[in-house]
Design a protein around this motif. Structure first.
Motif, PDB file in Angstrom:
ATOM      1  N   GLU A 159       0.819  -1.215   0.000  1.00 27.44           N
ATOM      2  CA  GLU A 159       0.000   0.000   0.000  1.00 27.44           C
ATOM      3  C   GLU A 159       0.851   1.262   0.000  1.00 27.44           C
ATOM      4  O   GLU A 159       0.478   2.281  -0.584  1.00 27.44           O
ATOM      5  N   THR A 160       2.022   1.227   0.647  1.00 23.43           N
ATOM      6  CA  THR A 160       2.860   2.414   0.707  1.00 23.43           C
ATOM      7  C   THR A 160       3.389   2.794  -0.668  1.00 23.43           C
ATOM      8  O   THR A 160       3.833   3.922  -0.859  1.00 23.43           O
ATOM      9  N   ARG A 161       3.336   1.881  -1.640  1.00 24.67           N
ATOM     10  CA  ARG A 161       3.806   2.180  -2.988  1.00 24.67           C
ATOM     11  C   ARG A 161       2.703   2.788  -3.847  1.00 24.67           C
ATOM     12  O   ARG A 161       2.941   3.156  -4.987  1.00 24.67           O
ATOM     13  N   LEU A 162       1.486   2.862  -3.329  1.00 25.09           N
ATOM     14  CA  LEU A 162       0.371   3.404  -4.087  1.00 25.09           C
ATOM     15  C   LEU A 162       0.245   4.902  -3.830  1.00 25.09           C
ATOM     16  O   LEU A 162       0.097   5.327  -2.689  1.00 25.09           O
ATOM     17  N   GLY A 163       0.287   5.692  -4.893  1.00 26.73           N
ATOM     18  CA  GLY A 163       0.012   7.109  -4.765  1.00 26.73           C
ATOM     19  C   GLY A 163      -1.479   7.347  -4.906  1.00 26.73           C
ATOM     20  O   GLY A 163      -2.277   6.411  -4.971  1.00 26.73           O
ATOM     21  N   PRO A 164      -1.905   8.596  -4.960  1.00 27.63           N
ATOM     22  CA  PRO A 164      -3.323   8.894  -5.144  1.00 27.63           C
ATOM     23  C   PRO A 164      -3.825   8.352  -6.486  1.00 27.63           C
ATOM     24  O   PRO A 164      -3.065   8.259  -7.455  1.00 27.63           O
ATOM     25  N   PRO A 165      -5.096   7.985  -6.572  1.00 30.93           N
ATOM     26  CA  PRO A 165      -5.662   7.507  -7.845  1.00 30.93           C
ATOM     27  C   PRO A 165      -5.596   8.597  -8.912  1.00 30.93           C
ATOM     28  O   PRO A 165      -5.537   9.792  -8.605  1.00 30.93           O
ATOM     29  N   THR A 166      -5.648   8.172 -10.184  1.00 33.81           N
ATOM     30  CA  THR A 166      -5.519   9.129 -11.285  1.00 33.81           C
ATOM     31  C   THR A 166      -6.625   9.018 -12.325  1.00 33.81           C
ATOM     32  O   THR A 166      -6.632   9.772 -13.293  1.00 33.81           O
ATOM     33  N   SER A 167      -7.568   8.105 -12.157  1.00 36.88           N
ATOM     34  CA  SER A 167      -8.609   7.891 -13.162  1.00 36.88           C
ATOM     35  C   SER A 167      -9.997   8.110 -12.571  1.00 36.88           C
ATOM     36  O   SER A 167     -10.265   7.707 -11.438  1.00 36.88           O
ATOM     37  N   THR A 168     -10.887   8.726 -13.346  1.00 33.98           N
ATOM     38  CA  THR A 168     -12.284   8.893 -12.929  1.00 33.98           C
ATOM     39  C   THR A 168     -13.205   7.912 -13.654  1.00 33.98           C
ATOM     40  O   THR A 168     -14.419   8.026 -13.564  1.00 33.98           O
ATOM     41  N   ARG A 169     -12.642   6.937 -14.370  1.00 30.95           N
ATOM     42  CA  ARG A 169     -13.445   5.984 -15.127  1.00 30.95           C
ATOM     43  C   ARG A 169     -14.295   5.114 -14.218  1.00 30.95           C
ATOM     44  O   ARG A 169     -13.842   4.635 -13.188  1.00 30.95           O
ATOM     45  N   GLU A 170     -15.524   4.885 -14.624  1.00 35.18           N
ATOM     46  CA  GLU A 170     -16.392   3.962 -13.904  1.00 35.18           C
ATOM     47  C   GLU A 170     -15.906   2.526 -14.120  1.00 35.18           C
ATOM     48  O   GLU A 170     -15.283   2.218 -15.141  1.00 35.18           O
ATOM     49  N   VAL A 171     -16.185   1.667 -13.156  1.00 38.69           N
ATOM     50  CA  VAL A 171     -15.674   0.294 -13.171  1.00 38.69           C
ATOM     51  C   VAL A 171     -16.832  -0.685 -13.012  1.00 38.69           C
ATOM     52  O   VAL A 171     -17.702  -0.490 -12.154  1.00 38.69           O
ATOM     53  N   THR A 172     -16.856  -1.720 -13.819  1.00 37.99           N
ATOM     54  CA  THR A 172     -17.842  -2.794 -13.691  1.00 37.99           C
ATOM     55  C   THR A 172     -17.142  -4.130 -13.824  1.00 37.99           C
ATOM     56  O   THR A 172     -16.404  -4.355 -14.795  1.00 37.99           O
ATOM     57  N   VAL A 173     -17.339  -5.010 -12.852  1.00 39.12           N
ATOM     58  CA  VAL A 173     -16.815  -6.379 -12.888  1.00 39.12           C
ATOM     59  C   VAL A 173     -17.992  -7.318 -12.645  1.00 39.12           C
ATOM     60  O   VAL A 173     -18.659  -7.228 -11.605  1.00 39.12           O
ATOM     61  N   ARG A 174     -18.268  -8.203 -13.595  1.00 35.20           N
ATOM     62  CA  ARG A 174     -19.392  -9.137 -13.468  1.00 35.20           C
ATOM     63  C   ARG A 174     -18.868 -10.522 -13.118  1.00 35.20           C
ATOM     64  O   ARG A 174     -17.922 -11.001 -13.726  1.00 35.20           O
ATOM     65  N   ARG A 175     -19.513 -11.130 -12.128  1.00 34.75           N
ATOM     66  CA  ARG A 175     -19.127 -12.477 -11.707  1.00 34.75           C
ATOM     67  C   ARG A 175     -20.373 -13.274 -11.336  1.00 34.75           C
ATOM     68  O   ARG A 175     -21.407 -12.703 -10.975  1.00 34.75           O
ATOM     69  N   THR A 176     -20.244 -14.596 -11.377  1.00 31.43           N
ATOM     70  CA  THR A 176     -21.246 -15.482 -10.811  1.00 31.43           C
ATOM     71  C   THR A 176     -20.578 -16.312  -9.731  1.00 31.43           C
ATOM     72  O   THR A 176     -19.396 -16.659  -9.847  1.00 31.43           O
ATOM     73  N   THR A 177     -21.293 -16.609  -8.661  1.00 31.08           N
ATOM     74  CA  THR A 177     -20.772 -17.443  -7.582  1.00 31.08           C
ATOM     75  C   THR A 177     -21.928 -18.152  -6.902  1.00 31.08           C
ATOM     76  O   THR A 177     -23.026 -17.595  -6.782  1.00 31.08           O
ATOM     77  N   ASP A 178     -21.696 -19.392  -6.483  1.00 25.89           N
ATOM     78  CA  ASP A 178     -22.716 -20.153  -5.763  1.00 25.89           C
ATOM     79  C   ASP A 178     -22.746 -19.805  -4.280  1.00 25.89           C
ATOM     80  O   ASP A 178     -23.565 -20.343  -3.537  1.00 25.89           O
ATOM     81  N   ASN A 179     -21.845 -18.931  -3.850  1.00 27.65           N
ATOM     82  CA  ASN A 179     -21.742 -18.584  -2.435  1.00 27.65           C
ATOM     83  C   ASN A 179     -21.709 -17.059  -2.285  1.00 27.65           C
ATOM     84  O   ASN A 179     -20.671 -16.474  -1.985  1.00 27.65           O
ATOM     85  N   PRO A 180     -22.863 -16.376  -2.501  1.00 27.68           N
ATOM     86  CA  PRO A 180     -22.878 -14.914  -2.387  1.00 27.68           C
ATOM     87  C   PRO A 180     -22.361 -14.469  -1.024  1.00 27.68           C
ATOM     88  O   PRO A 180     -22.777 -14.998   0.007  1.00 27.68           O
ATOM     89  N   ASP A 189     -16.004  -4.766   4.064  1.00 27.56           N
ATOM     90  CA  ASP A 189     -15.635  -6.109   4.518  1.00 27.56           C
ATOM     91  C   ASP A 189     -16.668  -7.126   4.047  1.00 27.56           C
ATOM     92  O   ASP A 189     -17.884  -6.923   4.191  1.00 27.56           O
ATOM     93  N   LEU A 190     -16.172  -8.250   3.531  1.00 32.29           N
ATOM     94  CA  LEU A 190     -17.027  -9.298   2.970  1.00 32.29           C
ATOM     95  C   LEU A 190     -16.667 -10.647   3.569  1.00 32.29           C
ATOM     96  O   LEU A 190     -15.569 -10.833   4.099  1.00 32.29           O
ATOM     97  N   ASN A 191     -17.588 -11.598   3.437  1.00 39.84           N
ATOM     98  CA  ASN A 191     -17.306 -12.970   3.839  1.00 39.84           C
ATOM     99  C   ASN A 191     -18.117 -13.914   2.969  1.00 39.84           C
ATOM    100  O   ASN A 191     -19.340 -13.938   3.031  1.00 39.84           O
ATOM    101  N   GLY A 192     -17.423 -14.671   2.111  1.00 36.70           N
ATOM    102  CA  GLY A 192     -18.109 -15.607   1.232  1.00 36.70           C
ATOM    103  C   GLY A 192     -17.438 -15.655  -0.119  1.00 36.70           C
ATOM    104  O   GLY A 192     -16.241 -15.417  -0.244  1.00 36.70           O
ATOM    105  N   GLY A 193     -18.203 -15.946  -1.168  1.00 39.82           N
ATOM    106  CA  GLY A 193     -17.665 -15.976  -2.514  1.00 39.82           C
ATOM    107  C   GLY A 193     -17.302 -14.581  -2.997  1.00 39.82           C
ATOM    108  O   GLY A 193     -17.692 -13.572  -2.401  1.00 39.82           O
ATOM    109  N   GLN A 194     -16.556 -14.522  -4.081  1.00 40.52           N
ATOM    110  CA  GLN A 194     -16.121 -13.234  -4.617  1.00 40.52           C
ATOM    111  C   GLN A 194     -17.222 -12.675  -5.530  1.00 40.52           C
ATOM    112  O   GLN A 194     -17.559 -13.270  -6.545  1.00 40.52           O
ATOM    113  N   PRO A 195     -17.802 -11.520  -5.187  1.00 41.75           N
ATOM    114  CA  PRO A 195     -18.933 -11.013  -5.969  1.00 41.75           C
ATOM    115  C   PRO A 195     -18.483 -10.151  -7.138  1.00 41.75           C
ATOM    116  O   PRO A 195     -17.322  -9.754  -7.250  1.00 41.75           O
ATOM    117  N   GLY A 196     -19.424  -9.821  -7.999  1.00 42.29           N
ATOM    118  CA  GLY A 196     -19.215  -8.781  -8.972  1.00 42.29           C
ATOM    119  C   GLY A 196     -19.563  -7.442  -8.335  1.00 42.29           C
ATOM    120  O   GLY A 196     -20.129  -7.383  -7.245  1.00 42.29           O
TER     121      GLY A 196
END
Length: 207
Positions: free
Chosen positions: A60-81, A101-108
């Motif tokens: 994390e210490t190597r990350l500077g401030p973000p530089t993009s305003t682009r919207e992000v969409t990641v679609r996934r399916t999982t049997d364990n929401p 914070d989450l607990n379970g399958g990886q969501p979209g």
């Protein structure tokens, strides 16, 4: 089988580009619509620890401030929401961090600019004044257990008062869709990071 392995191997590279890390295309010029970055990924269910953790993570210490305003969409399916356990926030050098914070399958999920925050389902406006709004939509996911008891308690408005993030808002928990609104003082670049062990979704917003 070989084709499946190649597709999954490419997924992290697509995600990193969509998260606004180095190497992505520049933000849209003022007065134009920023493009939406979309990644479609199919994953197997997995379980991670529900124990809360610091929003910091290796590198994390190597990350500077973000530089993009682009919207992000990641679609996934999982049997364990996954269950949404809560949201935390903290100020960092040049950016604010919101950790879901989450607990379970990886969501979209999607992270999009919206003109205002509204309650999912009813469409009623949420009283959370700000100069800009990011809507985080996590699916499939729930913020309640099998008995209906909430796994993310409190709110719906959590006041932050950071460099740019004014508050974090629960905007909905209905039909395997959980909404999280981020109220900003002003529109600024952001990035989205996925973290495991424990599982969480991280949104960084520049000051």
């Amino acid at each position: 089988m070989k084709r499946t392995r190649v597709a999954l191997a490419l997924a992290p590279f697509v995600l990193l580009t969509g998260c606004g890390l180095s190497g992505g295309p520049p933000s849209a010029a003022p007065g134009t619509t920023a493009p939406t970055v979309t990644a479609t990924v199919t994953v197997s269910p997995s379980v991670s620890s529900a124990a809360p953790a610091s929003p910091d993570f290796p590198g994390e210490t190597r990350l500077g401030p973000p530089t993009s305003t682009r919207e992000v969409t990641v679609r996934r399916t999982t049997d364990n929401p996954p269950l949404v356990l809560g949201a935390r926030f903290a100020k960092h050098d040049g950016f604010d961090r919101v950790v879901i914070d989450l607990n379970g399958g990886q969501p979209g999920y999607s992270v999009q600019w919206v003109p205002r925050l509204v309650q999912d389902g009813s469409g009623d406006p949420i009283d959370a004044p700000g100069g800009a709004y990011l809507q985080v939509t996590i699916t499939p996911a729930n913020a309640h257990g099998e008995t209906g008891s909430p796994t993310w308690v409190g709110g719906p408005v959590f006041h932050a008062g950071l460099g740019n993030v004014r508050s974090v808002v629960k905007t909905g928990d209905f039909e395997a869709v959980v909404g999280v609104g981020i109220v900003l003082d002003h529109r600024a670049p952001f990035r989205v990071l996925e973290q495991r062990n424990p599982q969480r979704l991280v949104i960084d917003v520049a000051h």
